[in-house]
Design a protein around this motif. Sequence first.
Motif, PDB file in Angstrom:
ATOM      1  N   THR A  17       0.864  -1.185   0.000  1.00  0.00           N
ATOM      2  CA  THR A  17       0.000   0.000   0.000  1.00  0.00           C
ATOM      3  C   THR A  17       0.898   1.231   0.000  1.00  0.00           C
ATOM      4  O   THR A  17       2.102   1.148   0.262  1.00  0.00           O
ATOM      5  CB  THR A  17      -0.942   0.034   1.222  1.00  0.00           C
ATOM      6  N   GLU A  18       0.301   2.369  -0.286  1.00  0.00           N
ATOM      7  CA  GLU A  18       1.094   3.604  -0.371  1.00  0.00           C
ATOM      8  C   GLU A  18       1.795   3.908   0.949  1.00  0.00           C
ATOM      9  O   GLU A  18       2.945   4.346   0.978  1.00  0.00           O
ATOM     10  CB  GLU A  18       0.196   4.766  -0.772  1.00  0.00           C
ATOM     11  N   GLN A  19       1.093   3.666   2.067  1.00  0.00           N
ATOM     12  CA  GLN A  19       1.671   3.851   3.388  1.00  0.00           C
ATOM     13  C   GLN A  19       1.347   2.640   4.247  1.00  0.00           C
ATOM     14  O   GLN A  19       0.358   1.939   4.008  1.00  0.00           O
ATOM     15  CB  GLN A  19       1.105   5.114   4.061  1.00  0.00           C
ATOM     16  N   TRP A  53       0.891   1.780   8.385  1.00  0.00           N
ATOM     17  CA  TRP A  53       0.760   2.358   9.724  1.00  0.00           C
ATOM     18  C   TRP A  53       0.881   1.256  10.760  1.00  0.00           C
ATOM     19  O   TRP A  53       0.456   0.122  10.531  1.00  0.00           O
ATOM     20  CB  TRP A  53      -0.575   3.085   9.852  1.00  0.00           C
ATOM     21  N   GLU A  99       9.965   2.074   5.457  1.00  0.00           N
ATOM     22  CA  GLU A  99       9.500   3.150   6.322  1.00  0.00           C
ATOM     23  C   GLU A  99       8.040   2.922   6.688  1.00  0.00           C
ATOM     24  O   GLU A  99       7.228   2.548   5.833  1.00  0.00           O
ATOM     25  CB  GLU A  99       9.638   4.500   5.617  1.00  0.00           C
ATOM     26  N   ILE A 100       7.713   3.108   7.961  1.00  0.00           N
ATOM     27  CA  ILE A 100       6.322   2.993   8.406  1.00  0.00           C
ATOM     28  C   ILE A 100       5.976   4.212   9.241  1.00  0.00           C
ATOM     29  O   ILE A 100       6.840   5.007   9.609  1.00  0.00           O
ATOM     30  CB  ILE A 100       6.076   1.704   9.209  1.00  0.00           C
ATOM     31  N   HIS A 101       4.684   4.361   9.562  1.00  0.00           N
ATOM     32  CA  HIS A 101       4.211   5.512  10.319  1.00  0.00           C
ATOM     33  C   HIS A 101       3.587   5.034  11.624  1.00  0.00           C
ATOM     34  O   HIS A 101       2.880   4.023  11.658  1.00  0.00           O
ATOM     35  CB  HIS A 101       3.191   6.294   9.506  1.00  0.00           C
ATOM     36  N   VAL A 155      -6.060   9.085   7.085  1.00  0.00           N
ATOM     37  CA  VAL A 155      -4.782   8.580   6.551  1.00  0.00           C
ATOM     38  C   VAL A 155      -4.783   7.061   6.399  1.00  0.00           C
ATOM     39  O   VAL A 155      -3.954   6.509   5.684  1.00  0.00           O
ATOM     40  CB  VAL A 155      -3.590   9.012   7.432  1.00  0.00           C
ATOM     41  N   TYR A 156      -5.703   6.368   7.080  1.00  0.00           N
ATOM     42  CA  TYR A 156      -5.710   4.909   7.025  1.00  0.00           C
ATOM     43  C   TYR A 156      -6.342   4.376   5.744  1.00  0.00           C
ATOM     44  O   TYR A 156      -6.136   3.211   5.382  1.00  0.00           O
ATOM     45  CB  TYR A 156      -6.455   4.328   8.227  1.00  0.00           C
ATOM     46  N   ASN A 205      -4.885   1.825   3.141  1.00  0.00           N
ATOM     47  CA  ASN A 205      -3.547   1.484   3.609  1.00  0.00           C
ATOM     48  C   ASN A 205      -3.577   0.276   4.550  1.00  0.00           C
ATOM     49  O   ASN A 205      -4.635  -0.147   5.018  1.00  0.00           O
ATOM     50  CB  ASN A 205      -2.901   2.680   4.313  1.00  0.00           C
TER      51      ASN A 205
END
Length: 345
Positions: free
Chosen positions: A188-190, A192, A213-215, A225-226, A229
Amino acid sequence: MQVLQFTDKGIYCPAGDFYIDPWQPVERAVITHAHSDHARYGNKHYLCHHDSVPLLQLRLGQDISVQGVAFGENIRYNGVTISLHPAGHIIGSAQVRVQQENEVWVVSGDYKVENDGISGQFEPVPCNTFITECTFGLPIYNWQPQGVIFSNIRQWIQDNQAAGKNSVLLGYSLGKAQRLLHNLRGVTEQIWAHGAIYITHQLLRENGWDLPEIHRITPDTPASVYKNNLIIGPPSAADSSWMRRFNPYALGVCSGWMQVRGHMRRRNADAGFALSDHADWTGLLQAVKATGAEKVYTTHGFSSAFARYLTENGIPAQEVKTEFGDMDEEAGMPETITNDQQDPS
């Protein structure tokens, strides 16, 4: 020669005067890996693989006395030779080889034989006596190849996106989470993650591990933002208020116990993926035979059934009760196993 003994404090080497993964505080502890049922607080000195050092410090405190060694490096205690060898369970996991005179014993710790791409490749160590875990020591536990499992997870995430749902995967913060993140890079794009997973993840990145990289999810993170993702949380997050922020979502649980029909339902999950950091039935047999051991001790898991099967097939084996397994996510109560499933013959 009885190189190692089973005591109320853990697996003990009398000649070398050290313990392996003790469950009570001791002077010298040799640690197979950083999961909290194997690496406990209170020992005066710890010996482990180099990669486990920062993980032990994160979990037990920066002020612990810990020595890291490379795989295959020999350490001598009172004439007894110790070396660590890859276990493939999680980052830094090791088997412990102990040699006294010409007698060699190996303690497996937790292990899996399939290379997951980040935890290292399990290496069988020839020995006279092998002390093996058998968390999944029944023939009903046979894992699909990792590539197939991750293909299924990726498809599940895509299906969730098409249905307008967020994808939440649960996996243990040390081991399973890194395996998911390494193998789902770019899905996915990001991505979390729960704070417990984020802290471990960042520590490993700081120590040179090639992880994406993760958030970090915080109380102030906006729900928007979820969308579309991937979210990764620890098993303890299931059925908690932490999950509500992701609505609408689908929940996937990653655990070897998902191999047994009905366990997914008991976890209130939408999907279950039998992704384990422990060896399955075939892997356990493969590992035992590859050691050439004349005697096997089985610990934590379906140890009685596995010992019986080995003995009936020409490898003398004996079950040993230990205190391992209580704190690893794979050690939750398994689905009820019927009597005919317990018989591995």
